[in-house]
Design an enzyme around this catalytic site. Structure first.
Site, PDB file in Angstrom:
ATOM      1  N   ASP A 215       0.652  -1.495   0.035  1.00 24.81           N
ATOM      2  CA  ASP A 215       0.760   0.038  -0.006  1.00 24.81           C
ATOM      3  C   ASP A 215       1.081   1.208   0.100  1.00 24.81           C
ATOM      4  OD1 ASP A 215       0.090   1.721   3.130  1.00 24.81           O
ATOM      5  OD2 ASP A 215       0.017  -1.174   3.170  1.00 24.81           O
ATOM      6  N   ASP A 217       0.735   3.322   2.442  1.00 26.72           N
ATOM      7  CA  ASP A 217       0.375   4.407   3.988  1.00 26.72           C
ATOM      8  C   ASP A 217      -0.529   5.678   3.389  1.00 26.72           C
ATOM      9  OD1 ASP A 217       1.624   4.058   6.141  1.00 26.72           O
ATOM     10  OD2 ASP A 217       2.239   5.939   6.267  1.00 26.72           O
TER      11      ASP A 217
END
Length: 294
Positions: A215, A217
């Site tokens: 991802d 973040d």
């Protein structure tokens, strides 16, 4: 004689086809029980001895029972060294602070910022004091091998990056994420490589870390907050690539020889406590980790 690889990661890594002489082993250590039993065997077929000795340790335990803070890091490193491991490959899920480090990509980490605050970070202490250098926490030789293995496996791989180790278990706030990215210059963020890397250095083990990006973040304006469902989906997609990387790593020739970067001699001048002032009980606990110099 070959070097032995210890792989610390999740179920997507240790569920390997072609692992010969596979056996789950319970290992006792003076630092308590490791995260789980350790799966040992031989993998790869190019070595003179018919496959590389390898050990898989589920960092969070099978079924994911240990939080990042509660992982028994000292026991894990001690147990792998007791089994004969010379090299430690960490494989872990991470968030990305860089647009070009996209979910699904792998990063061969080159450095760390340690922001963990609630973990035992050393095998040494009162009664036997030691200071090792972690100026270069990643073994260059093992990092080269991990990069070559990733390329062989066809994985999108980036060489070099700073890993911000946070305590967790919560993910970053947006303010924290922006600070780590913009002010501190970190490239990826995770919760488990510290104090693992420091302990590996104290145990005179070569260590390399592969960050599997899941991802962006919480800094990324188009991706919003981290969603655990998205992370799990990317983790599952990464599982095949992780296994391919480990298999390609095991196929590389690596005869036992001194580490050119000195990882296996990290304690040579590190222990400061005079021999007659050392705590016998602590020295006994250090048998696997530091027996070479004690």
């Amino acid at each position: 004689m070959q070097r032995m690889i210890g792989v610390i990661g999740g179920s997507g890594v240790y569920d390997m086809e072609g692992l010969e002489q596979a056996e789950w082993q319970a290992v006792e250590t003076p630092w308590g029980a490791p995260s789980d039993e350790i799966l040992t065997g031989r993998l790869g077929g190019r070595g003179r001895l018919g496959g590389r000795p390898i050990a898989f340790l589920p960092r969070h335990g099978r079924g994911h029972v240990h939080s990042p803070t509660d992982v028994p890091y000292r026991a894990n490193i001690d147990a792998l060294k007791r089994l004969g491991c010379t090299d430690i490959l960490s494989v872990s899920a991470c968030g990305s602070f860089r647009q070009e480090l996209a979910p699904g990509d792998f990063v061969i980490v080159s450095d760390f910022i340690d922001r963990t605050v609630a973990r035992e970070k050393s095998f040494f202490g009162a009664g036997c004091v030691a200071h090792v250098s972690v100026a270069h926490p990643i073994c260059g030789r093992l990092g080269d091998m991990a990069e070559a293995a990733a390329r062989t496996a066809g994985v999108t791989c980036h060489r070099g990056g700073t890993y911000l180790a946070m305590e967790g278990p919560q993910f970053s706030s947006m303010a924290e994420s922006k600070m780590y990215r913009e002010a501190w210059g970190a490239d990826v963020i995770g919760m488990t490589n510290m104090p693992e890397a420091k302990l590996a250095r104290e145990a005179e083990l070569c260590y390399a870390s592969v960050a599997m990006i899941t991802d962006y973040d919480s800094w990324h304006p188009e991706h919003g907050s981290v969603q655990i469902t998205e992370i799990i989906a990317t983790l599952q997609a990464n599982a095949d690539n992780a296994r391919s990387l480990v298999r390609a790593l095991a196929d590389q020739e690596a005869e036992a020889s001194p580490c050119p970067h000195g990882c296996d001699r990290a304690l040579e001048h590190a222990i400061l406590t005079a021999p007659d002032r050392r705590d016998p009980a602590l020295v006994a606990k250090l048998d696997a980790v530091a027996g070479r110099v004690l």
